[in-house]
Motif scaffolding. Sequence first.
Motif, PDB file in Angstrom:
ATOM      1  N   ASP A  86       2.614 -18.023  11.067  1.00 29.32           N
ATOM      2  CA  ASP A  86       1.440 -17.290  11.326  1.00 29.32           C
ATOM      3  C   ASP A  86       1.712 -15.784  10.716  1.00 29.32           C
ATOM      4  O   ASP A  86       0.882 -15.113  10.030  1.00 29.32           O
ATOM      5  CB  ASP A  86       1.194 -17.215  12.866  1.00 29.32           C
ATOM      6  CG  ASP A  86       0.358 -18.560  13.174  1.00 29.32           C
ATOM      7  OD1 ASP A  86       0.044 -19.113  12.530  1.00 29.32           O
ATOM      8  OD2 ASP A  86       0.598 -18.687  14.442  1.00 29.32           O
ATOM      9  N   ALA A  87       2.935 -15.358  10.968  1.00 31.10           N
ATOM     10  CA  ALA A  87       3.165 -14.023  10.428  1.00 31.10           C
ATOM     11  C   ALA A  87       3.156 -13.957   8.912  1.00 31.10           C
ATOM     12  O   ALA A  87       2.851 -12.816   8.304  1.00 31.10           O
ATOM     13  CB  ALA A  87       4.573 -13.777  11.222  1.00 31.10           C
ATOM     14  N   VAL A  88       3.665 -15.174   8.077  1.00 30.18           N
ATOM     15  CA  VAL A  88       3.848 -14.929   6.939  1.00 30.18           C
ATOM     16  C   VAL A  88       2.129 -14.966   6.224  1.00 30.18           C
ATOM     17  O   VAL A  88       1.819 -14.109   5.277  1.00 30.18           O
ATOM     18  CB  VAL A  88       4.397 -16.160   6.191  1.00 30.18           C
ATOM     19  CG1 VAL A  88       3.962 -16.632   4.797  1.00 30.18           C
ATOM     20  CG2 VAL A  88       5.850 -16.114   6.506  1.00 30.18           C
ATOM     21  N   MET A  89       1.246 -15.836   6.881  1.00 29.91           N
ATOM     22  CA  MET A  89      -0.016 -15.942   6.586  1.00 29.91           C
ATOM     23  C   MET A  89      -0.644 -14.552   6.725  1.00 29.91           C
ATOM     24  O   MET A  89      -1.682 -14.038   6.004  1.00 29.91           O
ATOM     25  CB  MET A  89      -0.673 -17.081   7.199  1.00 29.91           C
ATOM     26  CG  MET A  89      -2.313 -17.394   7.092  1.00 29.91           C
ATOM     27  SD  MET A  89      -2.258 -17.648   5.006  1.00 29.91           S
ATOM     28  CE  MET A  89      -1.707 -19.235   5.222  1.00 29.91           C
ATOM     29  N   ASP A  90      -0.597 -13.894   7.945  1.00 32.17           N
ATOM     30  CA  ASP A  90      -0.898 -12.618   8.358  1.00 32.17           C
ATOM     31  C   ASP A  90      -0.406 -11.462   7.309  1.00 32.17           C
ATOM     32  O   ASP A  90      -1.496 -10.836   6.765  1.00 32.17           O
ATOM     33  CB  ASP A  90      -0.604 -12.086   9.519  1.00 32.17           C
ATOM     34  CG  ASP A  90      -1.264 -12.911  10.725  1.00 32.17           C
ATOM     35  OD1 ASP A  90      -2.240 -13.627  10.432  1.00 32.17           O
ATOM     36  OD2 ASP A  90      -0.808 -12.798  11.810  1.00 32.17           O
ATOM     37  N   SER A  91       0.648 -11.489   6.864  1.00 30.19           N
ATOM     38  CA  SER A  91       1.057 -10.479   5.776  1.00 30.19           C
ATOM     39  C   SER A  91       0.386 -10.660   4.380  1.00 30.19           C
ATOM     40  O   SER A  91      -0.089  -9.777   3.729  1.00 30.19           O
ATOM     41  CB  SER A  91       2.548 -10.525   5.483  1.00 30.19           C
ATOM     42  OG  SER A  91       3.063 -11.879   5.069  1.00 30.19           O
ATOM     43  N   ARG A  92       0.451 -12.054   4.078  1.00 30.60           N
ATOM     44  CA  ARG A  92      -0.503 -12.510   3.051  1.00 30.60           C
ATOM     45  C   ARG A  92      -1.740 -11.873   2.870  1.00 30.60           C
ATOM     46  O   ARG A  92      -2.505 -11.521   1.957  1.00 30.60           O
ATOM     47  CB  ARG A  92      -0.327 -13.915   2.643  1.00 30.60           C
ATOM     48  CG  ARG A  92       1.036 -14.488   2.332  1.00 30.60           C
ATOM     49  CD  ARG A  92       0.788 -15.728   1.906  1.00 30.60           C
ATOM     50  NE  ARG A  92       2.302 -16.442   1.428  1.00 30.60           N
ATOM     51  CZ  ARG A  92       2.337 -17.708   1.330  1.00 30.60           C
ATOM     52  NH1 ARG A  92       1.437 -18.771   1.618  1.00 30.60           N
ATOM     53  NH2 ARG A  92       3.512 -18.130   1.124  1.00 30.60           N
ATOM     54  N   ARG A  93      -2.548 -12.146   4.085  1.00 29.41           N
ATOM     55  CA  ARG A  93      -3.769 -11.641   4.175  1.00 29.41           C
ATOM     56  C   ARG A  93      -4.002  -9.981   4.116  1.00 29.41           C
ATOM     57  O   ARG A  93      -4.940  -9.551   3.365  1.00 29.41           O
ATOM     58  CB  ARG A  93      -4.545 -12.047   5.503  1.00 29.41           C
ATOM     59  CG  ARG A  93      -4.644 -13.623   5.542  1.00 29.41           C
ATOM     60  CD  ARG A  93      -5.530 -13.875   6.717  1.00 29.41           C
ATOM     61  NE  ARG A  93      -5.837 -15.493   6.862  1.00 29.41           N
ATOM     62  CZ  ARG A  93      -5.273 -16.059   7.835  1.00 29.41           C
ATOM     63  NH1 ARG A  93      -4.667 -15.713   8.726  1.00 29.41           N
ATOM     64  NH2 ARG A  93      -5.541 -17.316   7.669  1.00 29.41           N
ATOM     65  N   GLU A  94      -2.917  -9.325   4.541  1.00 32.07           N
ATOM     66  CA  GLU A  94      -2.874  -7.876   4.434  1.00 32.07           C
ATOM     67  C   GLU A  94      -2.852  -7.581   2.960  1.00 32.07           C
ATOM     68  O   GLU A  94      -3.429  -6.513   2.771  1.00 32.07           O
ATOM     69  CB  GLU A  94      -1.709  -7.442   5.667  1.00 32.07           C
ATOM     70  CG  GLU A  94      -2.109  -7.361   6.698  1.00 32.07           C
ATOM     71  CD  GLU A  94      -3.275  -6.593   7.413  1.00 32.07           C
ATOM     72  OE1 GLU A  94      -3.361  -5.538   6.742  1.00 32.07           O
ATOM     73  OE2 GLU A  94      -4.100  -7.276   8.075  1.00 32.07           O
ATOM     74  N   ILE A  95      -1.780  -8.138   2.395  1.00 33.70           N
ATOM     75  CA  ILE A  95      -1.530  -7.758   0.881  1.00 33.70           C
ATOM     76  C   ILE A  95      -2.942  -7.972   0.106  1.00 33.70           C
ATOM     77  O   ILE A  95      -3.233  -7.368  -0.673  1.00 33.70           O
ATOM     78  CB  ILE A  95      -0.445  -8.630   0.386  1.00 33.70           C
ATOM     79  CG1 ILE A  95       0.746  -8.181   1.142  1.00 33.70           C
ATOM     80  CG2 ILE A  95      -0.409  -8.497  -0.881  1.00 33.70           C
ATOM     81  CD1 ILE A  95       2.114  -9.165   0.765  1.00 33.70           C
ATOM     82  N   ALA A  96      -3.587  -9.167   0.371  1.00 31.60           N
ATOM     83  CA  ALA A  96      -4.717  -9.469  -0.225  1.00 31.60           C
ATOM     84  C   ALA A  96      -5.704  -8.252   0.104  1.00 31.60           C
ATOM     85  O   ALA A  96      -6.687  -7.996  -0.878  1.00 31.60           O
ATOM     86  CB  ALA A  96      -5.124 -10.902   0.153  1.00 31.60           C
TER      87      ALA A  96
END
Length: 123
Positions: A86-96
């Motif tokens: 979940d943390a990895v996915m959240d960080s990917r979304r923030e970068i996107a």
Amino acid sequence: MFTNLLKLYIIELPKLPKDDDGSPMWAWLQFFKCRKEEEFNMLAEKHPEVRPIIAEYKKLTWSERRRMIADLKEKYRRDDAAVLADAVMDSRREIARALKAQGDPIEKIAAATHLSQEEIEAL
């Protein structure tokens, strides 16, 4: 009819003699007082007649404890992996979001973040 076939003994374990008195019942009664694995092992060493019941008791109780511990460890491992994912996915979304706000093409953002184009467009 069955009253002559049944005998009932009430034994108070606290009153059990501390030292082996040589009676055949002493080892069996001591079995019920054991709480630690070392106590069971010492009893089995001194009184071979109780070894089978101690072995069976270990199979029934300690194997279940080990299984519960293993289940809890596995649950912790899965929960930890889920939190990390979940943390990895959240960080990917923030970068996107940041790249999208800068005006970068969606294809480039998808390649950089490994998110689908639909997910990026929805941000």
